[in-house]
Write a protein that holds these residues in place. Structure first.
Motif, mmCIF file in Angstrom:
data_model
loop_
_atom_site.group_PDB
_atom_site.id
_atom_site.type_symbol
_atom_site.label_atom_id
_atom_site.label_comp_id
_atom_site.label_asym_id
_atom_site.label_seq_id
_atom_site.Cartn_x
_atom_site.Cartn_y
_atom_site.Cartn_z
ATOM 1 N N GLN A 143 38.632 -8.467 47.418
ATOM 2 C CA GLN A 143 37.448 -8.194 46.595
ATOM 3 C C GLN A 143 36.518 -9.400 46.543
ATOM 4 O O GLN A 143 35.292 -9.265 46.577
ATOM 5 C CB GLN A 143 37.879 -7.809 45.181
ATOM 6 C CG GLN A 143 36.703 -7.420 44.278
ATOM 7 C CD GLN A 143 37.140 -7.110 42.867
ATOM 8 O OE1 GLN A 143 38.299 -6.725 42.634
ATOM 9 N NE2 GLN A 143 36.250 -7.289 41.912
ATOM 10 N N ASN A 144 37.087 -10.606 46.508
ATOM 11 C CA ASN A 144 36.265 -11.813 46.483
ATOM 12 C C ASN A 144 35.501 -12.012 47.793
ATOM 13 O O ASN A 144 34.406 -12.585 47.799
ATOM 14 C CB ASN A 144 37.127 -13.033 46.187
ATOM 15 C CG ASN A 144 37.573 -13.096 44.740
ATOM 16 O OD1 ASN A 144 36.950 -12.480 43.871
ATOM 17 N ND2 ASN A 144 38.649 -13.803 44.468
ATOM 18 N N ILE A 145 36.076 -11.554 48.912
ATOM 19 C CA ILE A 145 35.356 -11.613 50.190
ATOM 20 C C ILE A 145 34.123 -10.723 50.131
ATOM 21 O O ILE A 145 33.028 -11.106 50.567
ATOM 22 C CB ILE A 145 36.287 -11.197 51.342
ATOM 23 C CG1 ILE A 145 37.355 -12.267 51.571
ATOM 24 C CG2 ILE A 145 35.495 -10.952 52.629
ATOM 25 C CD1 ILE A 145 38.418 -11.879 52.580
ATOM 26 N N LEU A 146 34.295 -9.516 49.582
ATOM 27 C CA LEU A 146 33.154 -8.617 49.406
ATOM 28 C C LEU A 146 32.154 -9.214 48.425
ATOM 29 O O LEU A 146 30.930 -9.116 48.627
ATOM 30 C CB LEU A 146 33.631 -7.250 48.909
ATOM 31 C CG LEU A 146 34.617 -6.493 49.809
ATOM 32 C CD1 LEU A 146 35.016 -5.171 49.149
ATOM 33 C CD2 LEU A 146 34.019 -6.247 51.187
ATOM 34 N N GLN A 147 32.668 -9.848 47.371
ATOM 35 C CA GLN A 147 31.787 -10.444 46.367
ATOM 36 C C GLN A 147 30.940 -11.562 46.958
ATOM 37 O O GLN A 147 29.753 -11.685 46.646
ATOM 38 C CB GLN A 147 32.616 -10.978 45.195
ATOM 39 C CG GLN A 147 31.788 -11.493 44.013
ATOM 40 C CD GLN A 147 31.038 -10.380 43.313
ATOM 41 O OE1 GLN A 147 31.653 -9.470 42.759
ATOM 42 N NE2 GLN A 147 29.707 -10.444 43.326
ATOM 43 N N SER A 227 37.365 1.526 46.319
ATOM 44 C CA SER A 227 37.695 1.042 44.983
ATOM 45 C C SER A 227 37.409 -0.449 44.854
ATOM 46 O O SER A 227 36.875 -0.908 43.833
ATOM 47 C CB SER A 227 39.168 1.327 44.669
ATOM 48 O OG SER A 227 39.545 0.775 43.430
ATOM 49 N N LEU A 228 37.749 -1.227 45.888
ATOM 50 C CA LEU A 228 37.446 -2.658 45.888
ATOM 51 C C LEU A 228 35.944 -2.893 45.847
ATOM 52 O O LEU A 228 35.456 -3.762 45.113
ATOM 53 C CB LEU A 228 38.045 -3.318 47.135
ATOM 54 C CG LEU A 228 39.568 -3.405 47.220
ATOM 55 C CD1 LEU A 228 39.984 -3.903 48.609
ATOM 56 C CD2 LEU A 228 40.127 -4.326 46.144
ATOM 57 N N ALA A 229 35.197 -2.114 46.633
ATOM 58 C CA ALA A 229 33.745 -2.288 46.694
ATOM 59 C C ALA A 229 33.088 -1.973 45.354
ATOM 60 O O ALA A 229 32.137 -2.650 44.938
ATOM 61 C CB ALA A 229 33.158 -1.400 47.795
ATOM 62 N N LYS A 230 33.595 -0.970 44.661
ATOM 63 C CA LYS A 230 32.998 -0.564 43.384
ATOM 64 C C LYS A 230 33.189 -1.610 42.293
ATOM 65 O O LYS A 230 32.460 -1.612 41.304
ATOM 66 C CB LYS A 230 33.605 0.765 42.943
ATOM 67 C CG LYS A 230 33.144 1.950 43.784
ATOM 68 C CD LYS A 230 33.931 3.210 43.460
ATOM 69 C CE LYS A 230 33.659 3.693 42.059
ATOM 70 N NZ LYS A 230 34.354 4.989 41.799
ATOM 71 N N GLN A 231 34.152 -2.510 42.489
ATOM 72 C CA GLN A 231 34.388 -3.553 41.487
ATOM 73 C C GLN A 231 33.520 -4.788 41.698
ATOM 74 O O GLN A 231 33.522 -5.698 40.868
ATOM 75 C CB GLN A 231 35.868 -3.950 41.517
ATOM 76 C CG GLN A 231 36.816 -2.824 41.123
ATOM 77 C CD GLN A 231 38.270 -3.232 41.236
ATOM 78 O OE1 GLN A 231 38.715 -4.182 40.586
ATOM 79 N NE2 GLN A 231 39.028 -2.532 42.064
#
Length: 271
Positions: A143-147, A227-231
């Motif tokens: 998730q932090n990579i996407l963030q 789900s990861l992207a939505k967070q």
């Protein structure tokens, strides 16, 4: 196979011999390139480039750059413009990168220093991609990579060359030992160390079978990717996740995301 198990892969371990890690990555690059594993992802990559008006890809966690030469050439042909790629990794495989640089006549370049996908340097621009590697990261790091991509308003594409099925797991154990023995002499650039750790002390085949098994169990299914992207917080993004492709070695699980100007974030999950 909708389960995901956070097991460990040998090539993730700092103590794991780099020469064996490189041999495993070289084999993966050879097979992905030979099978054109990510052919089905081309329309998704083209969408990322077109929507963001980019002609450059910054590839994260590149390993040995598996399949990237064919992907770059195919994208350039589809779009009618020269697409360029920069390879990066926390453990750069410099021999493979130099080989790809020379073979591509400089259209594929690389960063020789370690690059952390959690904090991509500001000077590295373009669409971000991660092929065959996102499963290495537990959910909070993934998730932090996407963030990090959203924080820097960078488009990102996550691609895993698998359908994530029990059949794939069975085929891995039945066919890969034979395939590894047959194809190793044809992998370039040629290395005596690769032959030694395949035929004399078979650490490369053992590593490939273990990490390949664990990889299939670790791959995020599309719903989990969404789900990861939505967070992720920050700029509005269009996110799409799903499965695409068909045939042996041609299945791809993906997540793509790029900045969106309206007030709503569009979400699309398939497969």
């Amino acid at each position: 196979m909708n389960i995901r198990l956070q097991l460990f892969e040998l090539e993730d371990q700092q103590w794991f011999p780099h020469v064996v890690r490189q041999g495993m990555q070289d084999y993966l690059r050879f097979m992905i390139s030979t099978l054109s594993t990510y052919e089905a992802a081309l329309p998704l990559l083209e969408e990322l480039l077109m929507k963001t008006q980019q002609q450059h890809i910054t590839d994260l966690c590149s390993g040995a750059g598996g399949g990237i030469a064919g992907i770059r050439a195919a994208l350039s042909k589809r779009m009618g413009v020269p697409v360029r790629v920069t390879l990066t990794d926390l453990y750069p495989n410099l021999d493979a990168y130099e080989y790809l640089y020379n073979e591509s006549k400089g259209t594929i370049t690389f960063v020789p220093e370690p690059v952390n996908a959690l904090a991509v340097p500001d000077q590295l621009h373009g669409v971000r991609t991660i092929f065959s590697s996102f499963h290495h990261f537990p959910p909070h790091i993934a998730q932090n990579i996407l963030q990090d991509a959203v924080d820097k308003k960078a488009a990102i594409g996550i691609f895993e060359g698998a359908k994530k099925s029990w059949t794939e797991l069975l085929l891995l154990w039945i066919t890969f030992p034979i395939v590894i023995i047959l194809v190793t002499p044809f992998i370039r650039p040629f290395k005596l160390s690769r032959l030694f750790f395949t035929y004399i002390i078979p650490l490369i085949p053992i590593g490939i079978l273990w990490d390949g098994t664990v990889s299939l169990l670790r791959i995020y299914p599309p719903k989990k990717l969404m789900s990861l992207a939505k967070q992720v917080k920050g700029a509005k993004y269009i996110w799409k996740a799903g499965r695409t492709g068909g045939g042996p070695g041609k299945h791809v699980i993906y997540l793509i995301g790029y900045p969106e100007g309206s007030e709503q974030v569009n979400e699309q999950v398939s497969g």
